[in-house]
Motif scaffolding. Structure first.
Motif: not given
Length: 68
Positions: A1-9, A20-21, A60-68
């Motif tokens: 398990m990992a801690s995740y955050y979303v950028n407010k900006k 990821k944290s 960088t940290c969640s590449n498998e969930c990155h979409t262009s």
């Protein structure tokens, strides 16, 4: 398990990136929202979408969930 955050900006394209944290691109404290502990980025991005419709995994940290 990992801690995740979303950028407010949002990024220039409107995406709110999920990190990821331990990501080197983790936003500053005032610019991030804690999402919780997840075993994968897909669940973290789904959680982020409850607040920001246009959420995306960090390249960088969640590449498998990155979409262009």
């Amino acid at each position: 398990m990992a801690s995740y955050y979303v950028n407010k900006k949002a990024q220039p394209n409107g995406d709110h990136e999920v990190h990821k944290s331990d990501c080197r691109y983790l936003p500053s404290l005032e610019n991030r929202k804690y999402l919780g502990e997840f075993s994968n980025c897909k669940d973290a991005v789904n959680e982020a979408k409850k607040t920001y419709d246009k959420s995306n995994g960090c390249y960088t940290c969640s590449n498998e969930c990155h979409t262009s």
